[in-house]
Design an enzyme around this catalytic site. Structure first.
Site, PDB file in Angstrom:
ATOM      1  CB  SER A  54      -2.984   3.721   0.087  1.00 58.06           C
ATOM      2  OG  SER A  54      -2.046   4.927  -0.325  1.00 58.06           O
ATOM      3  CE1 TYR A 105      -0.180  -0.609  -1.852  1.00 62.58           C
ATOM      4  CE2 TYR A 105      -0.320   1.607  -2.347  1.00 62.58           C
ATOM      5  CZ  TYR A 105      -0.450   0.694  -1.571  1.00 62.58           C
ATOM      6  OH  TYR A 105      -0.452   0.743   0.009  1.00 62.58           O
TER       7      TYR A 105
END
Length: 258
Positions: free
Chosen positions: A150, A163
């Site tokens: 990410s 996350y």
């Protein structure tokens, strides 16, 4: 000169391969000629639909079911993969592993519970680690491992801190594996999407949030799953044989400034 697809004769496994970015990756790898194992955890209909789309496009794919983020998940995945691959009358083994499956816990440090934390790490970080560990004897020399990370790991985003921590862990796994597996000709890279237009991101239904995400990219739009899939297909191919241990920004330039 040849017109053969870049991945002809290769077998790929895409975790979380039936929806969103994973679906686009599955379809793209199949379009390049790979036999694609479309992994899913819960949505059998989505996996069947993705396999059908691939077959309609002239490709080859099959579904593989295993719940990730639970004890024994890696062994269950590989058992299901081996059995399903045998039914395809294909050679045992694997050429391309895409660790794409993941979940987001949209809570800051004050709100996240221990159960939330354990769940996101179990699926996003622990599962890929042991999937690779158990899969190494199946992965052929010259193979590819692609970890879907990410762009959030390069900035501070407190609302998704747990996350982002899991994706940072995945990035380090990329580095370590690239160093360890280079002798076998196996490349390992992270591909890091930014704001991407998928059906599993409910915040995109809010017009103000959607506009803000679009404006974050220098291109003035959200990423499409196909944008990410094309990059994964490149690093999975022989064209990227000299690229390993890299974190590849697939965000559309969201960190380039205001």
């Amino acid at each position: 000169m040849t017109n053969s697809p870049r991945l002809a004769g290769r077998t790929a496994l895409v975790t979380g391969g039936s929806r969103g970015i994973g679906r686009a990756i599955s379809r793209r790898l199949a379009r390049e000629g790979a036999l694609v194992a479309v992994h899913y955890g819960h949505d059998a209909e989505a996996a069947a639909r993705t396999v059908k789309e691939i077959e309609t496009d002239g490709g080859h794919a099959f579904p593989v079911h295993a719940e990730l983020g639970v004890p024994g998940d890696a062994d269950a995945l590989w058992t299901a993969f081996d059995e399903a691959l045998a039914r395809q009358d294909a050679e045992p083994g694997l050429d391309i592993l895409v660790n794409n499956a993941g979940i987001t816990v949209p809570r800051g440090i004050a709100e996240i519970t221990e159960d939330d934390y354990d769940r996101v790490f179990a699926l996003n970080a622990r599962a890929p680690f042991f999937i690779v560990q158990r899969g190494l004897r199946r992965l052929r020399d010259g193979g590819r491992i692609v970890n879907v990370s990410s762009a959030a790991t390069r900035v501070a985003l407190p609302p998704i801190v747990a996350y982002t921590m899991t994706k940072a862990a995945l990035d380090h796994l990329t580095l370590s594996l690239a160093r360890e597996l280079g002798a076998r000709g196996i490349t390992v890279n992270s591909v890091a999407p930014g704001y991407t237009d998928t059906e599993i991101n409910p915040t995109l239904a809010v017009p103000e949030i959607r506009r803000r995400y679009e404006a974050a990219s220098v291109f003035g739009r959200l990423g499409a799953p196909a944008d990410i899939a094309d990059i994964v297909a490149f690093v999975a191919s022989d064209d990227a044989r000299w690229v390993t241990g890299q974190w590849i920004d697939a965000s559309g330039g969201v960190h380039l400034g205001p």
